[in-house]
Design a protein around this motif. Structure first.
Motif, PDB file in Angstrom:
ATOM      1  N   ALA A  14    -110.298  82.549  43.828  1.00 49.80           N
ATOM      2  CA  ALA A  14    -109.534  81.353  44.030  1.00 49.80           C
ATOM      3  C   ALA A  14    -109.582  80.690  45.536  1.00 49.80           C
ATOM      4  O   ALA A  14    -108.948  80.192  45.992  1.00 49.80           O
ATOM      5  N   GLU A  40    -110.745  77.901  41.378  1.00 50.54           N
ATOM      6  CA  GLU A  40    -111.301  79.126  40.563  1.00 50.54           C
ATOM      7  C   GLU A  40    -112.671  78.708  40.205  1.00 50.54           C
ATOM      8  O   GLU A  40    -113.106  77.944  39.679  1.00 50.54           O
ATOM      9  N   ASP A  74    -116.356  86.508  40.421  1.00 53.04           N
ATOM     10  CA  ASP A  74    -115.021  86.097  40.632  1.00 53.04           C
ATOM     11  C   ASP A  74    -114.982  85.643  42.205  1.00 53.04           C
ATOM     12  O   ASP A  74    -115.042  86.273  43.075  1.00 53.04           O
TER      13      ASP A  74
END
Length: 364
Positions: free
Chosen positions: A149, A121, A146
């Motif tokens: 992941a 992450e 973001d």
């Protein structure tokens, strides 16, 4: 002119005190706390924008702090808010706190890169606004980037940085555009990559050494990376058009490099040819190096520290190399000594920021 230099944290009992040209602005008198946070070897400390410090304890909770602007006395650090009242192990709404997290402040601490290799992450969170309420704070610190992941910083295919537990991240405005880039380095595995943050769209690759083990003009010239290397960024060269340089130190070697936006490569400004010295500083493997605008101007100064004994402040001058501005002559103190200075020890941590929140020529 007030010169505010360092927040120094000894993990056992003490808090800041500073030096000849270094003045004490706060002393916890051995109370073992910063504000209401108990100092611990398990804490991580992240300097944010002017006067603010984020503390994170993986077995407990993160707690941001702010320093009262222009307060040069006791109780500079007061709690803003914490997630402790919620019983949450999350920072903001989506980052689960783990002991192997890495937190990389950039753009003068107004943003922080969160990285956890085990979970693949990566996040970026903003720290430019500090609302008055706890609930608003966590919304304010919500994620603005973001990686979902995917294990990368930047493109997950056709480029980008594949994160690893031994990565080192060095923020700095290496291209002089006013915003920090992040130099990702994997010293034991040959790779280095310069990444540019582009907001919610993420990171793009500005430069890569393609795993050739060097940071430099190309091929086998420049800095030959090694597993014990230390990297420091700062605008060490006067009139470098806002560009920050990269100072690399490893073994007996040291080198100063500037990113060339015309060639998209690194130019070597200075090197010690493996001579063991940076100016009059004798390099050892345990040395720590920091940079800051300690004189209150735009020039970065290199602070070299040999824990428990030596400290020296150096400036770079084109044509003359590194020149010492101050040294403690190995007396074990940063400051005037005794109760008026910082008694150095092997447990010390040092963080550079303008902790008193001044403007103009106050410096770090």
């Amino acid at each position: 002119m007030r010169i505010i230099l360092y927040l120094l944290i000894a993990l056992l009992f003490n808090l800041p005190i500073l030096a000849q040209g270094f003045s004490t602005v706060q002393d916890n008198n051995g109370g073992g706390t910063i504000g209401s946070t108990v100092l611990s070897q398990y804490n991580k400390y992240v300097p944010l924008i002017t006067s603010r410090l984020l503390t994170v304890k993986s077995t407990n909770f993160p707690r941001p702090y702010t320093g009262a602007v222009d307060q040069v006395a006791a109780n500079i650090f007061t709690s803003l808010y914490s997630n402790s009242s919620s019983g949450s192990n999350y920072f903001g709404n989506d980052w689960y706190i783990r002991s192997d997290d890495k937190y990389v402040p950039f753009d003068n601490g107004s943003r922080v890169l969160f990285v956890n290799n085990g979970a693949n992450e990566v996040r970026v969170k903003p720290f430019s606004n500090f609302p008055s309420t706890w609930a608003d704070a966590w919304d304010e610190f919500d994620t603005i980037y973001d990686n979902n992941a995917n294990g990368h910083i930047g493109p997950s295919s056709g480029g980008g940085w594949n994160i690893s537990s031994d990565d080192v991240y060095i923020p700095g405005d290496f291209d002089g555009d006013g915003d920090d880039e992040i130099l990702a380095v994997r010293p034991g595995n040959n790779w280095a990559m310069l990444l540019e943050y582009n907001g919610s769209s993420g990171f793009t690759v500005k430069w890569s050494n393609s795993g050739n083990d060097y940071i430099g003009p190309g091929g086998s010239s420049g800095w030959n990376m090694g597993s014990g290397d230390r990297y420091i960024s700062g605008e060490f060269i006067v009139d470098s058009n806002g560009k920050e340089q990269l100072m690399a130190v490893g073994g007996s070697w040291a080198m100063l490099l500037t990113f060339n936006t015309s060639t998209n490569k690194w130019d070597v400004d200075w090197g010690n040819s493996g001579y063991d010295y940076i100016g009059s500083w004798n390099i050892t493997s345990s040395d720590e190096f920091y940079s800051g605008t300690f004189a209150g101007d735009s020039r970065a100064t290199l602070m070299a520290i040999k824990l428990s004994s030596w400290a020296m402040k150096l400036i770079y001058t084109t044509g003359s190399g590194w020149i010492s501005q101050w040294s403690n002559s190995g007396n074990g103190y940063i400051g005037s000594g005794g109760t008026n200075g910082w008694n150095m020890s092997s447990n010390d941590n040092f963080f550079v920021r303008n902790w008193c929140g001044g403007t103009g020529n106050d410096g770090d």
